[in-house]
Design an enzyme around this catalytic site. Structure first.
Site, PDB file in Angstrom:
ATOM      1  N   GLU A   2      28.331  -3.218  14.850  1.00 34.88           N
ATOM      2  CA  GLU A   2      27.517  -2.794  13.706  1.00 34.88           C
ATOM      3  C   GLU A   2      28.263  -2.934  12.377  1.00 34.88           C
ATOM      4  O   GLU A   2      27.737  -3.469  11.401  1.00 34.88           O
ATOM      5  CB  GLU A   2      27.049  -1.342  13.888  1.00 34.88           C
ATOM      6  N   SER A  42      14.507  -4.170  20.497  1.00 31.52           N
ATOM      7  CA  SER A  42      14.166  -2.838  19.986  1.00 31.52           C
ATOM      8  C   SER A  42      13.941  -2.851  18.482  1.00 31.52           C
ATOM      9  O   SER A  42      13.070  -2.154  17.968  1.00 31.52           O
ATOM     10  CB  SER A  42      15.292  -1.848  20.286  1.00 31.52           C
ATOM     11  N   HIS A  58      50.249  -1.211  -6.878  1.00 33.50           N
ATOM     12  CA  HIS A  58      50.900  -1.748  -5.682  1.00 33.50           C
ATOM     13  C   HIS A  58      51.645  -3.045  -5.983  1.00 33.50           C
ATOM     14  O   HIS A  58      51.069  -4.135  -5.883  1.00 33.50           O
ATOM     15  CB  HIS A  58      49.856  -2.012  -4.601  1.00 33.50           C
ATOM     16  N   ASN A  96      54.407  -8.624   6.996  1.00 30.67           N
ATOM     17  CA  ASN A  96      55.646  -8.127   6.375  1.00 30.67           C
ATOM     18  C   ASN A  96      56.235  -6.933   7.115  1.00 30.67           C
ATOM     19  O   ASN A  96      57.266  -6.392   6.713  1.00 30.67           O
ATOM     20  CB  ASN A  96      55.410  -7.796   4.889  1.00 30.67           C
ATOM     21  N   PRO A 128      38.547  -0.921   0.916  1.00 30.42           N
ATOM     22  CA  PRO A 128      38.637  -0.472   2.309  1.00 30.42           C
ATOM     23  C   PRO A 128      39.174  -1.597   3.197  1.00 30.42           C
ATOM     24  O   PRO A 128      38.532  -2.637   3.355  1.00 30.42           O
ATOM     25  CB  PRO A 128      37.192  -0.127   2.675  1.00 30.42           C
ATOM     26  N   LEU A 129      40.340  -1.385   3.750  1.00 29.94           N
ATOM     27  CA  LEU A 129      41.051  -2.458   4.451  1.00 29.94           C
ATOM     28  C   LEU A 129      40.237  -3.054   5.588  1.00 29.94           C
ATOM     29  O   LEU A 129      39.519  -2.348   6.296  1.00 29.94           O
ATOM     30  CB  LEU A 129      42.378  -1.920   4.998  1.00 29.94           C
ATOM     31  N   ASP A 139      48.782  -6.028   7.359  1.00 26.09           N
ATOM     32  CA  ASP A 139      48.855  -5.266   8.612  1.00 26.09           C
ATOM     33  C   ASP A 139      47.702  -4.281   8.704  1.00 26.09           C
ATOM     34  O   ASP A 139      47.095  -4.105   9.766  1.00 26.09           O
ATOM     35  CB  ASP A 139      50.174  -4.471   8.659  1.00 26.09           C
ATOM     36  N   HIS A 164      14.041   3.345  15.270  1.00 23.50           N
ATOM     37  CA  HIS A 164      14.263   4.581  16.031  1.00 23.50           C
ATOM     38  C   HIS A 164      14.752   5.661  15.065  1.00 23.50           C
ATOM     39  O   HIS A 164      15.854   6.173  15.153  1.00 23.50           O
ATOM     40  CB  HIS A 164      15.242   4.336  17.187  1.00 23.50           C
ATOM     41  N   HIS A 170      55.396  -0.553  -1.690  1.00 25.18           N
ATOM     42  CA  HIS A 170      53.969  -0.742  -1.352  1.00 25.18           C
ATOM     43  C   HIS A 170      53.041  -0.247  -2.450  1.00 25.18           C
ATOM     44  O   HIS A 170      52.216  -1.005  -2.946  1.00 25.18           O
ATOM     45  CB  HIS A 170      53.615  -0.055  -0.027  1.00 25.18           C
ATOM     46  N   ARG A 214      10.021   3.997  16.292  1.00 24.11           N
ATOM     47  CA  ARG A 214       9.846   3.381  17.600  1.00 24.11           C
ATOM     48  C   ARG A 214       8.383   3.541  18.030  1.00 24.11           C
ATOM     49  O   ARG A 214       7.790   2.656  18.628  1.00 24.11           O
ATOM     50  CB  ARG A 214      10.750   4.085  18.614  1.00 24.11           C
ATOM     51  N   HIS A 246      21.223   9.686  20.135  1.00 28.69           N
ATOM     52  CA  HIS A 246      20.500   8.555  19.557  1.00 28.69           C
ATOM     53  C   HIS A 246      19.505   8.961  18.471  1.00 28.69           C
ATOM     54  O   HIS A 246      18.884   8.113  17.860  1.00 28.69           O
ATOM     55  CB  HIS A 246      19.740   7.801  20.662  1.00 28.69           C
TER      56      HIS A 246
END
Ligand SMILES: Cc1ncc(C[n+]2csc(CCOP(=O)(O)OP(=O)(O)O)c2C)c(N)n1
Ligand SMILES: [Mg+2]
Length: 676
Positions: A425, A398, A39, A198, A128-129, A168, A475, A274, A534, A487
């Site tokens: 998360e 919890s 790049h 850019n 990972p962006l 971006d 859980h 790019h 739990r 869940h």
């Protein structure tokens, strides 16, 4: 944005700034040409910003890359990795030019996307962006926490900035929202980001898919924003950095207008720069356009000298060492403690201390939910470990992640040790990784096991980058009951165990939970995940040898003689079922063994002889776990069976659910009988 190459300042007798920046451009462009992949656009576009940041502001020491009080830098738009390698080479880190020539080749230090290599100034940087921004947030948080704990009036030994670059793509990613909203709320004033505005991403001009008003967005988060900075004008960049550094109660975002691929006369400003080599013709045209007379990978001496930061860095580090020596004379205990914490070692008497806590829990023999046991572990270990920085993504009651000595960490209480991450998360996982990567702190964070999906790439990155992040996931099965299948984790344990270098523990009672916590804390080169119930579980009765066995990841709870007819392997809440089933089978004359297997990775690392002694080759094997069956076949073999759940759960109280899905002693006995 003039393409001027003559902004020389004769008073400094340095080469013009543009020429210094062009050294980055040319190294990046030529390395990508040599690799025939990579790049060039981002390094060529951000070279002027990097030149100003590294030469005028960043406090780093190429000869002492681990200097604890160095500024941290994170490249969130990690595809521009050649920018980092070029700067590492130019400033004098131990990286040879031929590593750059072998960019992206097997064994080269110059990988496509760097991860973490402090020896050459790479703190942590993600492919990972967006995640890099969150890592930067974590680093700034760790810095502020350590400063609050260790600095004394007139004796500031923790005092550095965290800078990040992002593009971006990073700002389109949802994680940038989680992390930046959190950073604004936390008022991380020493966090400074540069947005490479850019207007281009892979598919072309971003107006077709990204029209946010980014300055307004960040102002709404509580950031200080420096708008409309010409990213090719060193004076404008300097002024922006000065403005950012002057604001100490808000993180700053410097919005830099840049031209991707700056200098390539026919391709700059387009997505063509790019992620592909410019090609020999355009590369030659860029050389000409930038007035660069040298062949690929040749940096003239005057530029190399001007970039060389070894002496300056060594002075900075030595100055800090002197200040730290003074500090150590005034505050010897604090100095020893800070040194210990930055080294990542646990306290000297840790082994005996942790052993005692485990012995006490074994003697107490109390039944409880393992999420409760995890809190008990924090109560036991926490007071000994001020480096713990815990938290939860809005599930504190919890997850039981706060303990008696938890103090909420806020801008007003920066020395606190507990973070309300809010419902974020993924952001939490990546912030934790930044805290771990900074050093001096051990992060843990909680949510429901099922939501690990939301943060999965953060978990993966901690494993890839060998970071000591500890995930407290409660859980852990259909046993959570009425909240229902959205869940209830099914495939999660199996899927998480597939992440290389991730240790997954699913303890069956309080003692196993304490041992799991101890293993997580002692693990300096990777993350650990605790999957906790739990519902209440009884305490398992164990002998001394069995207690030692827990740390081996799998051990014999009931021997069933030297040659059992069947071995029941279980984890977590299902260990009780295995014990009940073994009792019935034995009473019926079928010799049955019970193996508790709280951590398959720890078990797999044991010597062959030990593993064979736990899982004898004769007889059948049945694995029992209230989750996807896939991962267990390697432990049970051709003659074995896996008693699991390969469908989604259902909404009901835990007891009828376990009955419905066949998690009862009679059902396990029946499954065992089918195998013998
Ligand atoms: C999470 C994630 N999704 C997708 C990619 C693939 N990818 C790499 S760069 C990029 C475009 C990034 O655009 P921008 O940040 O504007 O970078 P620029 O082209 O300006 O250098 C994409 C989609 C990635 N690296 N990480
Ligand atoms: Mg872009």
């Amino acid at each position: 944005m003039a393409l001027s190459t003559t902004n020389q300042d004769p008073a400094l007798a340095r080469p013009p700034r543009r020429r210094l920046a062009n050294a980055i451009r040319m190294l990046a462009m030529d390395a990508v040409e040599a690799a025939k992949s990579g790049h060039p656009g981002m390094p060529m576009g951000m070279a002027d910003i990097a030149e100003v940041l590294w030469n005028d502001y960043l406090r780093f020491a190429p000869t002492e890359p681990h200097w604890p009080d160095r500024d941290r830098f994170v490249l969130s738009n990690g595809h521009g990795s050649m920018l980092l390698y070029a700067v590492a080479y130019l400033t004098g880190y131990e990286i040879r030019l031929d590593e750059l020539k072998r960019f992206r080749q097997l064994g080269s230090r110059c990988a496509g996307h760097p991860e973490r290599e402090i020896d050459i100034g790479i703190e942590t940087t993600t492919g990972p962006l967006g995640q890099g921004i969150a890592l930067g947030v974590g680093m700034a948080l760790a810095e502020r926490s350590l400063a609050a704990q260790f600095n004394r009036p007139g004796a500031g030994v923790v005092d550095h900035h965290t800078y990040f670059f992002c593009g971006d793509g990073c700002l389109m990613e949802g994680i940038s929202h989680e992390a930046c909203s959190f950073a604004g709320m936390q008022k991380l004033g020493k966090l400074i980001g540069f947005y490479d505005d850019n207007g281009i991403s892979i598919d072309g001009e971003v107006v077709g898919w990204f029209r946010d008003d980014t300055p307004k967005r960040f102002e709404a988060y509580g950031w200080h924003v420096v708008r409309n900075v010409d990213g090719h004008d060193p004076n404008a960049i300097r002024a922006a950095i000065e403005a950012a550094r002057a604001v100490r109660d808000k993180p700053s975002l410097i919005v830099c207008k840049t031209i991707i691929g700056y200098g390539a006369p026919n391709k700059q400003g387009t997505e063509a720069t790019h992620g592909s080599p410019l090609g020999p013709e355009e590369a030659a045209a860029a050389r000409k356009n930038l007035g660069w007379e040298y062949p690929p990978f040749e940096i003239p001496d005057n530029l190399k000298r001007a970039w060389d930061a070894r002496e300056r860095g060594a002075k900075l580090a030595a100055d800090w060492q002197r200040r730290f020596a003074d500090y150590a004379r005034q505050f010897p205990e604090l100095a020893t403690e800070l040194t210990r914490r930055m080294s990542g070692d646990l306290p000297k008497d840790w082994v005996a201390f942790a052993g005692d806590a485990i012995a006490k829990a074994a003697a107490a023999g109390k039944g409880m939910a393992t999420r409760k046991a995890s809190q008990a572990a924090l109560d036991a270990f926490g007071p000994k470990l001020p480096e713990l920085i815990g938290g939860s993504a809005d599930l504190t009651p919890s997850n039981n992640t706060s303990f008696k000595q938890s103090v909420v960490l806020t801008p007003e209480q920066p020395a606190g040790n507990y973070i309300h991450y809010g419902v974020r998360e993924f952001g939490m996982a990546a912030v934790m990784n930044g805290v771990a990567a900074h050093g001096g702190c051990i992060p843990y964070g909680g949510t429901f096991l099922v939501f690990s999906d939301y943060m999965r790439n953060g978990l993966r990155m901690s494993a890839l980058m060998h970071l000591r992040s500890i995930y407290v996931f409660t859980h852990d099965s259909i046993g959570l009951g009425e909240d229902g299948p959205t869940h209830q984790p099914i495939e999660h344990l199996a899927a998480l165990r597939l992440i290389p270098n991730m240790h997954v523990w699913r303890p069956c009672d309080a003692v196993e939970t304490l041992v799991a916590w101890r293993a997580a804390l002692e693990r300096q080169n990777g993350p650990t995940l605790l999957a906790l119930t739990r519902q209440d579980l009884p305490a398992v009765v164990r002998g001394a040898e069995q207690i030692l066995g827990v740390a081996r990841g799998g051990y014999v709870l009931v021997a069933g003689g030297a040659a059992p007819k069947i071995t029941l392997i279980a984890t977590g809440s299902e260990v009780q079922l295995a014990l009940g089933a073994a009792q019935e089978l034995t009473a019926a004359g079928v010799a049955a063994r019970v193996v508790s297997m709280p951590c398959t990775q720890a078990f797999d690392a044991q010597p062959e002889e030990y593993r064979a002694s736990v899982l004898p080759s004769g007889g059948a094997r049945l694995a029992i776990e209230a989750g996807a069956t896939g991962g267990w076949w390697r432990y049970v073999g051709d003659r074995g069976g896996v008693h699991g759940i390969d469908t989604f759960g259902a909404s009901a109280p835990a007891k009828p659910l376990f009955e419905h899905f066949g998690f009862t002693v009679p059902a396990v006995v029946a499954a065992a009988r089918r195998l013998i």
